[in-house]
Design a protein around this motif. Structure first.
Motif, PDB file in Angstrom:
ATOM      1  N   LEU A  81       0.849  -1.181   0.000  1.00 26.68           N
ATOM      2  CA  LEU A  81       0.000   0.000   0.000  1.00 26.68           C
ATOM      3  C   LEU A  81       0.888   1.234   0.000  1.00 26.68           C
ATOM      4  O   LEU A  81       1.731   1.391   0.904  1.00 26.68           O
ATOM      5  N   GLN A 122       1.148   5.654  -1.407  1.00 30.00           N
ATOM      6  CA  GLN A 122       0.398   6.838  -1.797  1.00 30.00           C
ATOM      7  C   GLN A 122       0.704   7.206  -3.238  1.00 30.00           C
ATOM      8  O   GLN A 122       1.752   6.828  -3.781  1.00 30.00           O
ATOM      9  N   ALA A 123      -0.191   7.952  -3.833  1.00 28.50           N
ATOM     10  CA  ALA A 123       0.022   8.424  -5.196  1.00 28.50           C
ATOM     11  C   ALA A 123       1.348   9.181  -5.277  1.00 28.50           C
ATOM     12  O   ALA A 123       1.666   9.982  -4.400  1.00 28.50           O
ATOM     13  N   LYS A 183      -0.118   5.872  -9.574  1.00 28.74           N
ATOM     14  CA  LYS A 183      -1.423   6.532  -9.579  1.00 28.74           C
ATOM     15  C   LYS A 183      -2.467   5.583  -8.984  1.00 28.74           C
ATOM     16  O   LYS A 183      -2.297   4.360  -9.047  1.00 28.74           O
ATOM     17  N   PRO A 184      -3.555   6.117  -8.486  1.00 28.51           N
ATOM     18  CA  PRO A 184      -4.607   5.242  -7.956  1.00 28.51           C
ATOM     19  C   PRO A 184      -5.097   4.221  -8.983  1.00 28.51           C
ATOM     20  O   PRO A 184      -5.441   3.092  -8.615  1.00 28.51           O
ATOM     21  N   GLU A 185      -5.087   4.591 -10.251  1.00 33.05           N
ATOM     22  CA  GLU A 185      -5.539   3.659 -11.288  1.00 33.05           C
ATOM     23  C   GLU A 185      -4.561   2.523 -11.546  1.00 33.05           C
ATOM     24  O   GLU A 185      -4.863   1.603 -12.302  1.00 33.05           O
ATOM     25  N   THR A 232      -3.780   0.620  -9.109  1.00 34.18           N
ATOM     26  CA  THR A 232      -4.184  -0.371  -8.111  1.00 34.18           C
ATOM     27  C   THR A 232      -4.694  -1.630  -8.792  1.00 34.18           C
ATOM     28  O   THR A 232      -5.592  -1.587  -9.641  1.00 34.18           O
ATOM     29  N   GLN A 273      -0.533  -7.879  -4.533  1.00 36.92           N
ATOM     30  CA  GLN A 273      -1.448  -6.742  -4.524  1.00 36.92           C
ATOM     31  C   GLN A 273      -0.683  -5.429  -4.435  1.00 36.92           C
ATOM     32  O   GLN A 273       0.197  -5.263  -3.587  1.00 36.92           O
ATOM     33  N   THR A 309      -1.721  -1.433  -4.043  1.00 36.59           N
ATOM     34  CA  THR A 309      -2.790  -0.489  -3.777  1.00 36.59           C
ATOM     35  C   THR A 309      -2.205   0.905  -3.662  1.00 36.59           C
ATOM     36  O   THR A 309      -1.281   1.137  -2.875  1.00 36.59           O
ATOM     37  N   VAL A 310      -2.728   1.821  -4.464  1.00 38.06           N
ATOM     38  CA  VAL A 310      -2.244   3.196  -4.478  1.00 38.06           C
ATOM     39  C   VAL A 310      -3.372   4.103  -3.996  1.00 38.06           C
ATOM     40  O   VAL A 310      -4.427   4.179  -4.628  1.00 38.06           O
ATOM     41  N   SER A 311      -3.139   4.775  -2.888  1.00 40.42           N
ATOM     42  CA  SER A 311      -4.157   5.669  -2.343  1.00 40.42           C
ATOM     43  C   SER A 311      -3.939   7.091  -2.853  1.00 40.42           C
ATOM     44  O   SER A 311      -2.814   7.497  -3.122  1.00 40.42           O
ATOM     45  N   SER A 312      -5.033   7.809  -2.957  1.00 34.52           N
ATOM     46  CA  SER A 312      -4.946   9.183  -3.484  1.00 34.52           C
ATOM     47  C   SER A 312      -4.722  10.194  -2.367  1.00 34.52           C
ATOM     48  O   SER A 312      -4.770   9.888  -1.202  1.00 34.52           O
TER      49      SER A 312
END
Length: 119
Positions: free
Chosen positions: A11, A13-14, A87-89, A91, A114, A116-119
């Motif tokens: 996980l 961040q952007a 980027k979130p996309e 993910t 997995q 996961t990119v949070s915005s």
């Protein structure tokens, strides 16, 4: 027979970076074209990048060009995916895959990792 094991997801961040690794079994790693694919929730699996057996040729899907870099270390039987400016996309579950260099389809797949990119 080739067994593939991915690692390095997580996980973030952007704007952050991650490096995925895929370790392969076997003694003929250089005979395989290696690819990275991803599957986001509710979407079909899509191609991300591939690299030739000797590492001399790479190809990327347009959405990751300039941000992702695929590489391999044949001495370590490992392929990498360096992902920058995430980027979130981006993910998705990321899978590595192998196909013998003379084949047109990927025959071997890892279990996925997995990202996961949070915005």
């Amino acid at each position: 027979q080739v067994q593939l094991v991915e690692s390095g997801g997580g996980l973030v961040q952007a704007g952050d970076s991650l490096r995925l690794s895929c370790a392969a079994s076997g003694r003929t790693f250089s005979m395989y074209t290696m690819g990275w694919f991803r599957q986001a929730p509710g979407k079909e699996r899509e191609f991300v990048a591939r690299i030739s057996g000797n590492g001399g040729s790479t190809y990327y899907t347009d959405s990751v060009k300039g941000r992702f870099t695929i590489s391999r270390d044949n001495a370590k039987n490992t392929v990498y995916l360096q992902m920058n400016s995430l980027k979130p996309e981006d993910t998705a579950v990321y899978f590595c895959a192998a196909r013998i260099i003379t084949a047109s389809t990927y025959s071997y797949w890892g279990q996925g990792t997995q990202v996961t990119v949070s915005s």
